[in-house]
Design a protein around this motif. Structure first.
Motif, mmCIF file in Angstrom:
data_model
loop_
_atom_site.group_PDB
_atom_site.id
_atom_site.type_symbol
_atom_site.label_atom_id
_atom_site.label_comp_id
_atom_site.label_asym_id
_atom_site.label_seq_id
_atom_site.Cartn_x
_atom_site.Cartn_y
_atom_site.Cartn_z
ATOM 1 N N ALA A 11 0.074 18.177 -6.168
ATOM 2 C CA ALA A 11 -0.321 19.422 -5.527
ATOM 3 C C ALA A 11 -1.652 19.155 -4.854
ATOM 4 C CB ALA A 11 -0.479 20.533 -6.550
ATOM 5 N N LEU A 41 -4.254 20.223 -1.133
ATOM 6 C CA LEU A 41 -4.424 21.177 -0.046
ATOM 7 C C LEU A 41 -3.778 20.660 1.224
ATOM 8 C CD1 LEU A 41 -8.084 21.408 1.267
ATOM 9 C CD2 LEU A 41 -7.083 19.328 0.408
ATOM 10 N N SER A 48 -4.197 20.901 4.932
ATOM 11 C CA SER A 48 -5.350 21.298 5.721
ATOM 12 C C SER A 48 -5.012 21.625 7.154
ATOM 13 C CB SER A 48 -6.401 20.200 5.687
ATOM 14 O OG SER A 48 -6.713 19.932 4.359
ATOM 15 N N ARG A 63 -7.553 11.831 8.607
ATOM 16 C CA ARG A 63 -6.098 11.966 8.790
ATOM 17 C C ARG A 63 -5.444 12.951 7.834
ATOM 18 N NH1 ARG A 63 -7.352 7.346 6.329
ATOM 19 N NH2 ARG A 63 -6.422 6.795 4.328
ATOM 20 N N TYR A 64 -6.088 13.228 6.678
ATOM 21 C CA TYR A 64 -5.470 14.177 5.750
ATOM 22 C C TYR A 64 -5.675 15.619 6.217
ATOM 23 C CZ TYR A 64 -4.985 10.040 2.909
ATOM 24 O OH TYR A 64 -4.662 8.786 2.466
ATOM 25 N N MET A 65 -6.402 15.798 7.295
ATOM 26 C CA MET A 65 -6.505 17.129 7.907
ATOM 27 C C MET A 65 -5.719 17.186 9.215
ATOM 28 S SD MET A 65 -10.426 17.578 6.919
ATOM 29 C CE MET A 65 -10.451 15.812 6.919
ATOM 30 N N PRO A 115 -1.999 12.997 1.137
ATOM 31 C CA PRO A 115 -2.585 11.984 0.232
ATOM 32 C C PRO A 115 -1.650 11.597 -0.909
ATOM 33 C CG PRO A 115 -3.548 14.133 -0.198
ATOM 34 C CD PRO A 115 -2.586 14.315 0.946
ATOM 35 N N ASP A 124 -16.200 22.759 5.277
ATOM 36 C CA ASP A 124 -16.352 22.800 3.832
ATOM 37 C C ASP A 124 -15.016 22.887 3.100
ATOM 38 O OD1 ASP A 124 -19.012 22.691 4.379
ATOM 39 O OD2 ASP A 124 -19.351 24.841 4.186
ATOM 40 N N PHE A 125 -14.050 23.547 3.701
ATOM 41 C CA PHE A 125 -12.738 23.683 3.068
ATOM 42 C C PHE A 125 -12.113 22.308 2.816
ATOM 43 C CE2 PHE A 125 -8.074 24.447 3.540
ATOM 44 C CZ PHE A 125 -7.917 25.247 2.433
ATOM 45 N N GLY A 126 -12.378 21.362 3.707
ATOM 46 C CA GLY A 126 -11.819 20.027 3.551
ATOM 47 C C GLY A 126 -12.826 19.002 3.051
ATOM 48 N N GLY A 127 -14.028 19.443 2.714
ATOM 49 C CA GLY A 127 -15.039 18.503 2.240
ATOM 50 C C GLY A 127 -15.326 17.418 3.270
ATOM 51 N N PHE A 128 -15.408 17.804 4.542
ATOM 52 C CA PHE A 128 -15.470 16.822 5.624
ATOM 53 C C PHE A 128 -16.614 17.189 6.553
ATOM 54 C CE2 PHE A 128 -13.821 14.873 9.577
ATOM 55 C CZ PHE A 128 -13.510 13.622 9.079
#
Lengths: 415, 472
Positions: A9, A11, A13, A132-134, A177, A392-396
């Motif tokens: 599980a 996020l 993004s 890439r995970y976003m 991921p 901030d939502f993606g820590g990026f």
């Protein structure tokens, strides 16, 4: 060892709206060359977009067509990890078509139809870039159909309105991921991926009033409504390791991609023996009705839940200025500039929409080889200010800069 | 003519228009630190242990290897220069036992119930024989990573630790210790003497509480473990005595700094927040009918045990350390090592098919007082580590706080990490050790602290290039 029913599980993004980065201001070639101004003055049939009220001032029925190329490119850098990336070069080709004019000679009523592109660009990062995970790539497009009616009340006031039907598409790819034996990176990269694809459509309107206190001073006020581009039954295609196939089933999704409402006030002033026309427009764009984006999947598993990404946009005020100078009966020159503040607040700058304040400069030439026929060309350069911002939502976080060059060619013919 | 000019100008703009972000941030060591010779001291976390075993991939992606890669970005003379010698294995099967992989498993009392779960790696071992002895062959057996899985701070005085480890524990130290008859500190003296480290990291102490916790709190938990088998060798399933911890930690630290190295001391995380202790819920007894609940209550009442059961989630019946059967209370932890089939098929935590009470044995349970013992010891050990960092002017990496942050979730470069078993992304299939990405998070937290303490400018690692849990 406790046996678990396992599924990853995490996020999702994928974040999308037709944010400023996807909004095109390319609906008329002359207006493009004049910094995007055009609410106050009726130059040609593209006034159907810029101010439907201006259609009431057309002397003839006009057919107008234009095509453009736009080549945006975004660079990313993160000094914390010493990582940089730049999007792959892509060229998009928005187009516009207008036909309209008085219903008969000297009539106060005018009818018209506009078919114009309001969004039609995308970003494509390298598949293995750090964000890439976003997002790996994103494409949003929207074309509007606007039947329009205008009425010239008197020499001072002309009003017009059109109903807008917008149709378009979204296409987003991102990595997930979860990976198999090979892991991320390299030629054998087996990161999971998600591909979202869907068609969108929505309804709205475009209305305007044009005031002409004198031959050399005009005002324009327009309002383009918000258009909620609804995506229903889009396809979500997952590519994940085989053991996770039941956790991430291919499915459908619904979402809303809003096009914002825009209120414009413009003024145009003609001087120097009617050779020079100066225009100023102010766009007030109502972004802040979108405080989040939801993607609702039609199938849910413990890993696949509806995605809810927070968005906090602010409304923006965009000043635009432009000038048109008639060299003679045949050739005119245009130039303009604009400053487009970003609606995206810090903390919400995601790499699928790395928006920043934009500086726009444009030039153009029109040639009128025959009395009824005009050729228009324009070139616009856009650069964002370099923006160091976080998502901030993606820590990026990182530093972004976007540049784009637009070339436009148009023709119109007066019947 | 004008038009041609404009087209030419446009073409020029086209070629010029390619944005570019400069990321050259000039890595630097700061005014006092020197990363040219880096030494990593620690336990399994430092060795790169993951998925319940040691593999060459795990070693190559150990956090010290990641740190070395970043230190090497600093230009001479204070940047790291190669090679970074680790006692590498040859393969990825696992050493000495197989690592865990994810595979399909079947519930023995309901074969239709299958799930994806950690299982021992299949196939033939690829490391044990060929890699038994590691000799680096460089600079008088230079080794930069002396992370020894299983080692505690209190083991640093144990003479013959490597031999003892060889026979009764995982034989890691014996693989690369120069003198297997010496103590871990003697080895450290040898390594420091060869390498003259200019910078070191030391992450010792987790095993001084973990052994007690993994055994379900079977030691007396008071920190009064006594030497067994060998002088100074304290019982492995108990918490190390604080006095012994302090003196051994101090001994190892003084060896590490004996040639003037600066460094970073990493404290001990709260191990009760890792998936090994949080995956099996203490209230995992699901009852669907009131009749079941009433029957259970009656059975335990007939044994003189007061317990209440209701439809829904109930706390398991457990055995506390005194051997007394009672119902678990909120906050108590069931270990990941509890046999799954015992709960699913033999009624552990409630009653078996014959109606006999089957409390979960105390070696699979951490009770409230045992958890308190672990937390008290961790607090005491960390207080000493912080004290040592202060008096020796070394960076103090508060990994305890970082793991607390991780426990509530960390989102980093688009991935959400949590301590959830397998799905959380940060912890590997053994529930104790991180994944490569988990180690990369740790490396970045160490770098962040080093940068802040030494005023250095060391780039972080790109976590997304490393692996998480591998799915079949």
């Amino acid at each position: 060892m406790k046996k678990q029913v396992l599924a990853a599980a995490f996020l999702l993004s994928a974040i999308t709206t037709f944010g400023a980065g996807y909004q095109l201001n390319l609906q008329g070639i002359r207006q493009l060359a004049m910094g995007g101004t055009g609410a106050a003055w009726t130059w040609d049939a593209s006034t159907i977009f810029y101010n439907p009220g201006g259609l009431g001032r057309m002397k003839n029925i006009q057919v107008y067509a234009s095509g453009l190329t736009i080549s945006p490119s975004t660079a990313f850098g993160n000094t914390i990890v010493n990582s940089s990336a730049v999007t792959q070069r892509q060229t998009f080709t928005p187009f516009n078509f207008y036909v309209g004019g008085p219903i008969q000679q000297d009539s106060k009523f005018a009818l018209g139809l506009g078919i114009y592109t309001v969004a039609g660009i995308g970003l494509k990062w390298d598949d293995q870039w750090i964000g890439r995970y976003m997002v790996q790539s994103i494409n949003l497009s929207a074309v509007c159909f606007q039947p329009t009616v205008a009425y010239r009340v008197n020499e001072l006031i002309s009003v017009g309105a059109g109903f807008v039907y917008a149709t378009g598409s979204m296409d987003i790819r991102q990595a997930l991921p979860v990976h198999g034996q090979n892991g991320p990176g390299g030629s054998a990269d087996d990161d999971g991926t998600l591909h979202l694809h869907g068609s969108a459509s929505g309804l709205g309107f475009n209305a305007g009033v044009q005031l002409k206190p004198s031959d050399n001073l005009q005002f324009g006020f327009t309002y383009r409504s918000q258009i909620n581009m609804g995506v229903s039954n889009g396809t979500a295609t997952f590519n994940v390791p085989q053991s996770l196939a039941t956790s991430f089933p291919n499915t459908n999704f619904d979402t809303q991609l809003p096009l914002p409402q825009v209120a414009t006030a413009g003024v145009a002033y003609r001087t120097l023996e009617d050779r020079l026309t100066l225009q100023f427009d102010l766009n007030y764009t109502g972004w802040n009705s979108y405080d989040s984006l939801r993607i609702n999947f039609s199938t849910h598993t413990s890993s696949l839940q509806d995605n809810h990404a927070p968005r906090h946009y602010r409304n923006t005020l965009t000043p635009r200025a432009g000038a048109n100078y008639k060299l003679g009966k045949v050739v005119s020159l245009m130039a303009g500039a604009a400053f487009e503040p970003t609606p995206v607040t810090n903390g919400f700058v995601s790499p699928d929409l790395p928006d920043a304040d934009r500086v726009v400069g444009s030039v153009g030439v029109t040639i009128k080889p025959f009395p009824r026929f005009t050729i228009l060309t324009a070139c616009e350069g856009i650069t964002t200010l370099t923006r160091n911002a976080s998502y901030d939502f993606g820590g990026f976080s990182g530093t972004y800069k976007t540049q784009a060059i637009t070339l436009g060619l148009g023709v119109y013919y007066n019947f | 003519m004008k038009k041609i000019f404009i087209i030419g100008a446009v073409a020029m703009i086209f070629t010029a228009c390619r944005p570019n972000i400069q990321v050259n941030q000039n890595p630097s060591a700061g005014p006092t630190a020197d990363f040219s010779n880096y030494l990593a001291i620690g336990n399994s976390l430092t060795a790169g242990y993951t998925d319940g075993s040691l593999t060459v991939s795990g070693q190559l992606h150990s956090y010290p290897a990641m740190l070395f890669g970043q230190f090497a970005l600093i230009p001479p003379p204070h940047g790291a220069v190669g090679p970074f010698i680790q006692p590498l294995l040859k393969g990825d099967w696992g050493y000495p036992g197989p690592k865990y992989i994810l595979g399909m498993t079947y519930n023995p009392c309901n074969p239709a119930d299958s799930s994806l779960a950690p299982i021992p790696n299949t196939g033939a071992s690829d490391s044990v024989n060929g890699d038994y002895h590691f000799v680096s062959g460089i600079n008088n057996n230079q080794i930069n990573n002396v992370g020894v899985p299983g080692i505690r701070a209190v083991d640093y005085k144990v003479a013959g630790y490597a031999l003892y480890a060889l026979t009764s524990r995982a034989p890691y130290a014996a693989r690369f210790y120069n003198n297997v008859y010496g103590s871990p500190n003697d080895e450290l003296v040898h390594v420091v003497g060869n390498l003259h480290p200019t910078f070191f990291t030391m992450w010792l102490g987790a095993n001084d509480v973990l052994g007690y916790a993994l055994a379900g709190g079977q030691g007396d938990g008071t920190g009064n473990a006594t030497p067994a088998l060998l002088p100074y060798f304290y019982g492995g399933s108990d918490i190390s005595p604080l006095v012994a911890f302090d003196s051994c930690y101090d001994l190892a630290l003084n060896t590490a700094i004996s040639t003037g190295a600066s460094g970073a001391l990493i404290n001990i995380p709260d191990i009760t927040s890792i998936p090994f202790f949080t995956t099996v819920p203490a209230n995992g007894l699901k009852l669907t009918r009131q009749g079941q609940a009433d029957t259970l209550t009656a059975i335990y009442a007939s044994h003189g045990i007061t317990a209440s059961f209701n439809v829904g989630a109930n706390y398991f019946m457990i055995q506390d350390n005194a051997g007394k059967t009672r119902q678990a209370v909120p906050g108590e932890l069931i270990l990941l090592s509890v046999p799954d089939t015992s709960i699913k098929c033999h009624g552990w935590g409630s009653v078996n098919a014959a109606g006999v009470p089957m409390p979960i044995p105390n070696n699979y349970v951490l009770t409230t007082d045992e958890i308190q013992n672990i937390r008290t010891a961790t607090t005491n050990f960390n207080a000493y580590i912080k004290y040592e960092a202060n008096i020796h002017h070394l960076a103090y990496v508060d990994m305890n706080s970082y793991f607390t942050k991780l426990a509530s979730g960390i989102t980093y470069d688009g991935i959400h990490y949590s301590p959830a078993f397998v799905t959380g992304g940060a912890f590997s299939l053994d529930g104790v050790h991180p994944t490569q990405r988990g180690y990369a998070l740790i490396a970045n937290e160490i770098i962040r602290t080093i940068n802040s303490f030494y005023k250095s400018n060391i780039p972080s690692v790109d976590i997304n290039q490393y692996k998480g849990v591998t799915f079949p």
